[in-house]
Write a protein that holds these residues in place. Structure first.
Motif, PDB file in Angstrom:
ATOM      1  N   ALA A 286       0.823  -1.214   0.000  1.00  0.00           N
ATOM      2  CA  ALA A 286       0.000   0.000   0.000  1.00  0.00           C
ATOM      3  C   ALA A 286       0.858   1.266   0.000  1.00  0.00           C
ATOM      4  CB  ALA A 286      -0.922  -0.002   1.213  1.00  0.00           C
ATOM      5  N   GLY A 287       2.177   1.097  -0.011  1.00  0.00           N
ATOM      6  CA  GLY A 287       3.066   2.249  -0.011  1.00  0.00           C
ATOM      7  C   GLY A 287       3.207   2.900   1.354  1.00  0.00           C
ATOM      8  N   ALA A 288       2.956   2.134   2.398  1.00  0.00           N
ATOM      9  CA  ALA A 288       3.043   2.662   3.760  1.00  0.00           C
ATOM     10  C   ALA A 288       4.095   1.879   4.533  1.00  0.00           C
ATOM     11  CB  ALA A 288       1.693   2.553   4.457  1.00  0.00           C
ATOM     12  N   ARG A 289       4.423   2.401   5.713  1.00  0.00           N
ATOM     13  CA  ARG A 289       5.325   1.681   6.608  1.00  0.00           C
ATOM     14  C   ARG A 289       4.546   1.279   7.845  1.00  0.00           C
ATOM     15  NH1 ARG A 289      10.573   4.790   7.887  1.00  0.00           N
ATOM     16  NH2 ARG A 289      10.769   2.962   9.212  1.00  0.00           N
ATOM     17  N   HIS A 290       4.848   0.099   8.314  1.00  0.00           N
ATOM     18  CA  HIS A 290       4.234  -0.373   9.561  1.00  0.00           C
ATOM     19  C   HIS A 290       5.331  -1.145  10.286  1.00  0.00           C
ATOM     20  CE1 HIS A 290       0.973  -2.999  11.649  1.00  0.00           C
ATOM     21  NE2 HIS A 290       1.634  -2.242  12.483  1.00  0.00           N
ATOM     22  N   ASP A 291       6.011  -0.444  11.186  1.00  0.00           N
ATOM     23  CA  ASP A 291       7.170  -1.021  11.846  1.00  0.00           C
ATOM     24  C   ASP A 291       6.864  -1.601  13.217  1.00  0.00           C
ATOM     25  OD1 ASP A 291       8.819  -0.227   9.698  1.00  0.00           O
ATOM     26  OD2 ASP A 291       9.013   1.772  10.560  1.00  0.00           O
ATOM     27  N   ALA A 292       5.773  -1.154  13.849  1.00  0.00           N
ATOM     28  CA  ALA A 292       5.492  -1.610  15.209  1.00  0.00           C
ATOM     29  C   ALA A 292       4.022  -1.467  15.551  1.00  0.00           C
ATOM     30  CB  ALA A 292       6.324  -0.812  16.220  1.00  0.00           C
ATOM     31  N   TRP A 293       3.564  -2.362  16.421  1.00  0.00           N
ATOM     32  CA  TRP A 293       2.300  -2.181  17.129  1.00  0.00           C
ATOM     33  C   TRP A 293       2.695  -1.665  18.507  1.00  0.00           C
ATOM     34  CZ3 TRP A 293      -1.954  -1.944  14.628  1.00  0.00           C
ATOM     35  CH2 TRP A 293      -2.278  -2.823  13.598  1.00  0.00           C
ATOM     36  N   ILE A 294       2.086  -0.592  18.931  1.00  0.00           N
ATOM     37  CA  ILE A 294       2.358  -0.074  20.265  1.00  0.00           C
ATOM     38  C   ILE A 294       1.060  -0.169  21.055  1.00  0.00           C
ATOM     39  CG2 ILE A 294       3.074   1.924  21.619  1.00  0.00           C
ATOM     40  CD1 ILE A 294       4.819   2.750  19.255  1.00  0.00           C
ATOM     41  N   TYR A 295       1.096  -0.962  22.118  1.00  0.00           N
ATOM     42  CA  TYR A 295      -0.075  -1.190  22.967  1.00  0.00           C
ATOM     43  C   TYR A 295      -0.020  -0.249  24.159  1.00  0.00           C
ATOM     44  CZ  TYR A 295      -0.938  -5.370  20.248  1.00  0.00           C
ATOM     45  OH  TYR A 295      -1.203  -6.238  19.210  1.00  0.00           O
ATOM     46  N   LEU A 296      -1.179   0.366  24.473  1.00  0.00           N
ATOM     47  CA  LEU A 296      -1.294   1.340  25.549  1.00  0.00           C
ATOM     48  C   LEU A 296      -2.561   1.066  26.337  1.00  0.00           C
ATOM     49  CD1 LEU A 296      -0.814   3.975  22.846  1.00  0.00           C
ATOM     50  CD2 LEU A 296       0.864   3.778  24.660  1.00  0.00           C
ATOM     51  N   LEU A 297      -2.686   1.715  27.482  1.00  0.00           N
ATOM     52  CA  LEU A 297      -3.948   1.626  28.217  1.00  0.00           C
ATOM     53  C   LEU A 297      -5.058   2.231  27.371  1.00  0.00           C
ATOM     54  CD1 LEU A 297      -2.792   2.525  31.834  1.00  0.00           C
ATOM     55  CD2 LEU A 297      -3.479   0.279  30.963  1.00  0.00           C
ATOM     56  N   PRO A 298      -6.302   1.774  27.506  1.00  0.00           N
ATOM     57  CA  PRO A 298      -7.385   2.218  26.627  1.00  0.00           C
ATOM     58  C   PRO A 298      -7.680   3.721  26.683  1.00  0.00           C
ATOM     59  CG  PRO A 298      -8.229   0.758  28.346  1.00  0.00           C
ATOM     60  CD  PRO A 298      -6.745   0.760  28.455  1.00  0.00           C
ATOM     61  N   ARG A 299      -7.378   4.371  27.773  1.00  0.00           N
ATOM     62  CA  ARG A 299      -7.653   5.824  27.889  1.00  0.00           C
ATOM     63  C   ARG A 299      -6.434   6.692  27.615  1.00  0.00           C
ATOM     64  NH1 ARG A 299     -12.150   6.585  32.554  1.00  0.00           N
ATOM     65  NH2 ARG A 299     -13.410   4.805  31.940  1.00  0.00           N
ATOM     66  N   ALA A 300      -5.366   6.114  27.095  1.00  0.00           N
ATOM     67  CA  ALA A 300      -4.155   6.880  26.790  1.00  0.00           C
ATOM     68  C   ALA A 300      -4.477   7.956  25.747  1.00  0.00           C
ATOM     69  CB  ALA A 300      -3.062   5.956  26.280  1.00  0.00           C
ATOM     70  N   ASP A 301      -3.935   9.153  25.948  1.00  0.00           N
ATOM     71  CA  ASP A 301      -4.147  10.267  25.023  1.00  0.00           C
ATOM     72  C   ASP A 301      -3.096  10.202  23.916  1.00  0.00           C
ATOM     73  OD1 ASP A 301      -4.918  12.591  23.760  1.00  0.00           O
ATOM     74  OD2 ASP A 301      -4.160  13.932  25.330  1.00  0.00           O
ATOM     75  N   VAL A 302      -3.330   9.303  22.954  1.00  0.00           N
ATOM     76  CA  VAL A 302      -2.437   9.112  21.824  1.00  0.00           C
ATOM     77  C   VAL A 302      -3.284   9.143  20.564  1.00  0.00           C
ATOM     78  CG1 VAL A 302      -0.861   7.500  20.669  1.00  0.00           C
ATOM     79  CG2 VAL A 302      -0.738   7.811  23.144  1.00  0.00           C
ATOM     80  N   ARG A 303      -2.849   9.938  19.574  1.00  0.00           N
ATOM     81  CA  ARG A 303      -3.615  10.128  18.339  1.00  0.00           C
ATOM     82  C   ARG A 303      -2.725   9.945  17.111  1.00  0.00           C
ATOM     83  NH1 ARG A 303      -5.859  16.051  20.071  1.00  0.00           N
ATOM     84  NH2 ARG A 303      -6.777  15.414  22.051  1.00  0.00           N
ATOM     85  N   ARG A 304      -3.374   9.816  15.976  1.00  0.00           N
ATOM     86  CA  ARG A 304      -2.657   9.750  14.703  1.00  0.00           C
ATOM     87  C   ARG A 304      -1.795  11.001  14.553  1.00  0.00           C
ATOM     88  NH1 ARG A 304      -5.384  10.045   8.762  1.00  0.00           N
ATOM     89  NH2 ARG A 304      -3.443   9.837   7.639  1.00  0.00           N
TER      90      ARG A 304
END
Length: 113
Positions: A53-71
């Protein structure tokens, strides 16, 4: 709950855009906070799909469900605010139907020159 597996502290940095008073905007990165995470490699098939798809996917990062992390956020090793160490850029986030974790697909960014 996955809290006991989250053994890597990461600082969350986010792009902030503000008016500069002259009709333009000033873009900076601001520290949002520190989250506990687990960094996992994606399966080979997931990496191949991303490559096709022309993208990079180097890692899955798992966090707590309420973590303030966005695209678009940058996840840096705790204490590496100056960009002197590699970090991860969040490409997307997914929460399962039962909010047990937040999973971020991320690309690994080497030290910026």
């Amino acid at each position: 709950m996955i809290g006991h597996t989250l053994n890597t502290p990461l600082d969350v940095w986010r792009t902030v855009s503000e008016p500069d008073g002259a009709g333009g905007r000033t873009v900076t990165r601001s520290w949002v906070g520190t989250v506990q995470a687990r960094i996992s490699q994606p399966r080979a098939g997931e990496q191949v799909e991303a490559d096709q798809a022309g993208a990079r996917h180097d890692a899955w990062i798992y966090l707590l469900p309420r973590a303030d992390v966005r695209r678009g956020d940058e996840l840096r090793p705790s204490g590496a605010a100056d960009g002197s160490r590699p970090y991860w850029r969040v490409m997307s986030t997914v929460r399962p139907s039962v909010p047990v974790y937040l999973r971020a697909a991320a690309e690994h960014i080497e030290q910026e020159a």
